[in-house]
Design a protein around this motif. Structure first.
Motif, PDB file in Angstrom:
ATOM      1  N   MET A 294      25.953  43.612  39.862  1.00 24.36           N
ATOM      2  CA  MET A 294      27.401  43.539  40.518  1.00 24.36           C
ATOM      3  C   MET A 294      27.540  42.897  41.768  1.00 24.36           C
ATOM      4  O   MET A 294      26.763  43.078  42.738  1.00 24.36           O
ATOM      5  N   ASP A 295      28.258  41.710  42.021  1.00 21.51           N
ATOM      6  CA  ASP A 295      28.610  41.178  43.238  1.00 21.51           C
ATOM      7  C   ASP A 295      29.790  41.608  44.235  1.00 21.51           C
ATOM      8  O   ASP A 295      30.054  42.930  43.601  1.00 21.51           O
ATOM      9  N   LYS A 296      29.914  41.243  45.385  1.00 23.58           N
ATOM     10  CA  LYS A 296      31.157  41.795  45.982  1.00 23.58           C
ATOM     11  C   LYS A 296      32.118  41.855  45.468  1.00 23.58           C
ATOM     12  O   LYS A 296      33.323  42.899  46.106  1.00 23.58           O
ATOM     13  N   ASP A 297      32.676  41.165  44.625  1.00 24.36           N
ATOM     14  CA  ASP A 297      34.253  41.152  44.270  1.00 24.36           C
ATOM     15  C   ASP A 297      33.882  42.125  42.647  1.00 24.36           C
ATOM     16  O   ASP A 297      34.970  42.004  41.825  1.00 24.36           O
ATOM     17  N   ASN A 298      33.147  42.996  42.360  1.00 20.76           N
ATOM     18  CA  ASN A 298      32.841  43.812  41.221  1.00 20.76           C
ATOM     19  C   ASN A 298      32.843  42.820  40.009  1.00 20.76           C
ATOM     20  O   ASN A 298      33.032  43.460  38.975  1.00 20.76           O
ATOM     21  N   VAL A 299      32.288  41.722  40.116  1.00 21.15           N
ATOM     22  CA  VAL A 299      31.773  41.007  38.902  1.00 21.15           C
ATOM     23  C   VAL A 299      30.304  40.948  38.633  1.00 21.15           C
ATOM     24  O   VAL A 299      29.739  40.804  39.489  1.00 21.15           O
ATOM     25  N   VAL A 300      29.928  41.148  37.311  1.00 24.44           N
ATOM     26  CA  VAL A 300      28.587  41.371  36.948  1.00 24.44           C
ATOM     27  C   VAL A 300      28.174  40.113  36.556  1.00 24.44           C
ATOM     28  O   VAL A 300      28.482  39.202  35.952  1.00 24.44           O
ATOM     29  N   HIS A 301      26.777  39.765  36.908  1.00 29.52           N
ATOM     30  CA  HIS A 301      26.082  38.583  36.493  1.00 29.52           C
ATOM     31  C   HIS A 301      24.794  38.923  35.753  1.00 29.52           C
ATOM     32  O   HIS A 301      23.950  40.042  36.785  1.00 29.52           O
ATOM     33  N   ILE A 341      34.348  44.383  36.891  1.00 31.49           N
ATOM     34  CA  ILE A 341      34.534  45.625  36.340  1.00 31.49           C
ATOM     35  C   ILE A 341      34.958  46.752  37.366  1.00 31.49           C
ATOM     36  O   ILE A 341      35.272  46.575  38.492  1.00 31.49           O
ATOM     37  N   LYS A 342      35.444  47.885  36.855  1.00 32.65           N
ATOM     38  CA  LYS A 342      35.662  48.843  37.887  1.00 32.65           C
ATOM     39  C   LYS A 342      34.263  49.734  37.896  1.00 32.65           C
ATOM     40  O   LYS A 342      34.085  50.673  37.140  1.00 32.65           O
ATOM     41  N   PRO A 343      33.676  49.850  39.035  1.00 33.05           N
ATOM     42  CA  PRO A 343      32.577  50.295  39.476  1.00 33.05           C
ATOM     43  C   PRO A 343      32.498  51.916  39.533  1.00 33.05           C
ATOM     44  O   PRO A 343      33.540  52.290  40.412  1.00 33.05           O
TER      45      PRO A 343
END
Length: 360
Positions: A294-301, A341-343
């Protein structure tokens, strides 16, 4: 009036559309558990295929030819050192022994007579020497005949267990014929091979005496109930395989292990500052292992990682992750690449406490 009604309807439609889009947006941002890799000291068990050999395992051979007269033991029987195992018909060797004994007695009498005459200067000293040499030769022939006769009685060279007996009573036996084998299994050797890299790693950590300890996994999957120790390492590497042979010694008081069995030697390998993640946080594509980061914007890669060691439920990471990365723990099969996502952040220790950390 109609215009007012139209405007009200338009506002209502805009409001409903806005609410629907907002609800849809909230629905699409799903909550998933994320955590950090953890750094800690651990150990794992490395297994090596092993060949098991008896402490002593030798062939019992006939040292004289003849007929197998008596079998004094049975297959699988435990015997003591010096115990009589086989008798080869001794008639011929018994006759040779009796003849040699008689010849030796005659030579002794002749020597005594010659000595008496020599003492009286009736015969020369050279004649006495010839008589003595004749006696010595007769005694040597007697010793040889006695040795051949003793070879008709075959005894156990040490305490052990008799293997299959290859001949039956009455069989014609030639000199050097293998009759059976005898094994001393009170202790056993387990031979196994290491690669050059593993050998160097072992030598680096073997300064600590505990690292010479070894376990043994039997072919049926059971763990042998005695611990062994690595005793020797061969002097050179095999040019064809690039491996070097080790030998571990195990007590075997119950005589469970037999010569020729196979198993797996188990060595405990320590890992300092190992970077660990749960196996359930990974997925595989074409034999490569990935995690969602997960990156700083809550997007997963997705990210490819290299695994150094597999433990039960845990991967030790060689490369591809750091302790500061946040990885997805659940929802691996439902989340999509570049999805926001919502972590739900959970500590690594809390995740690992729920796992069954069986060392392998």
């Amino acid at each position: 009036m109609k215009k007012t009604a139209f405007l009200l309807s338009l506002c209502a439609l805009t409001y409903l559309t806005s609410c629907t889009n907002k609800k849809k947006e909230e629905t699409e941002i799903a909550e998933y558990t994320v955590t950090n890799p953890v750094i800690k000291d651990t150990t794992f068990t490395k297994e090596y295929i092993a060949q098991i050999q008896s402490l002593q395992n030798v062939e019992i051979r006939a040292q004289e030819k003849g007929y197998l007269e008596t079998l004094h033991v049975d297959e699988g029987q435990s015997v003591k050192s010096g115990q009589l195992l086989f008798s080869i018909m001794p008639n011929l060797y018994q006759a040779d022994y009796l003849k040699a004994k008689a010849d030796a007695r005659v030579a002794e009498i002749e020597f005594q007579n010659t000595k008496t005459l020599a003492d009286k200067n009736i015969v020369s000293k050279s004649e006495l020497a010839m008589s003595k040499a004749k006696l010595d030769g007769a005694n040597a022939d007697l010793a040889m005949a006695q040795t051949h006769l003793s070879f008709t009685k075959i005894t156990a060279p040490f305490d052990g267990t008799i293997d299959r007996i290859l001949f039956k009573k009455g069989s014609s036996i030639d000199e050097g014929t293998v009759l059976t084998k005898i094994s001393n299994n009170k202790e056993i050797y387990a031979y196994f091979n290491m690669s050059e890299v593993e050998y160097l790693d072992y030598k680096a950590r073997a300064k600590n005496d505990i690292n010479n300890n070894a376990g043994l996994l039997l072919s049926n999957g059971d763990k042998f109930n005695h611990q062994g120790r690595i005793e020797t390492i061969e002097s050179e590497f095999d040019n064809e395989t690039g491996n070097i042979a080790f030998r571990a010694k195990f007590p075997n008081s119950e005589l469970l292990l037999k010569n020729g069995e196979t198993g797996k030697v188990q060595l405990t390998v320590p890992l300092k500052n190992a970077l660990m993640i749960p196996q359930k946080a990974t997925f595989e594509i074409q034999d490569k292992i990935y995690v969602y980061v997960m990156d700083k914007d809550n997007v997963v890669h997705s990210r490819n990682i290299v695994v150094k060691q597999r433990l039960s439920n845990v991967y030790i990471i060689q490369s591809g992750l750091s302790a500061n990365d946040k990885i997805l723990v659940d929802g691996i099969q439902t989340v999509k690449e570049d999805e926001k996502i919502k972590p739900k952040v959970v500590s690594a220790n809390e995740i690992f406490n729920t796992l069954e950390l069986i060392k392998q």
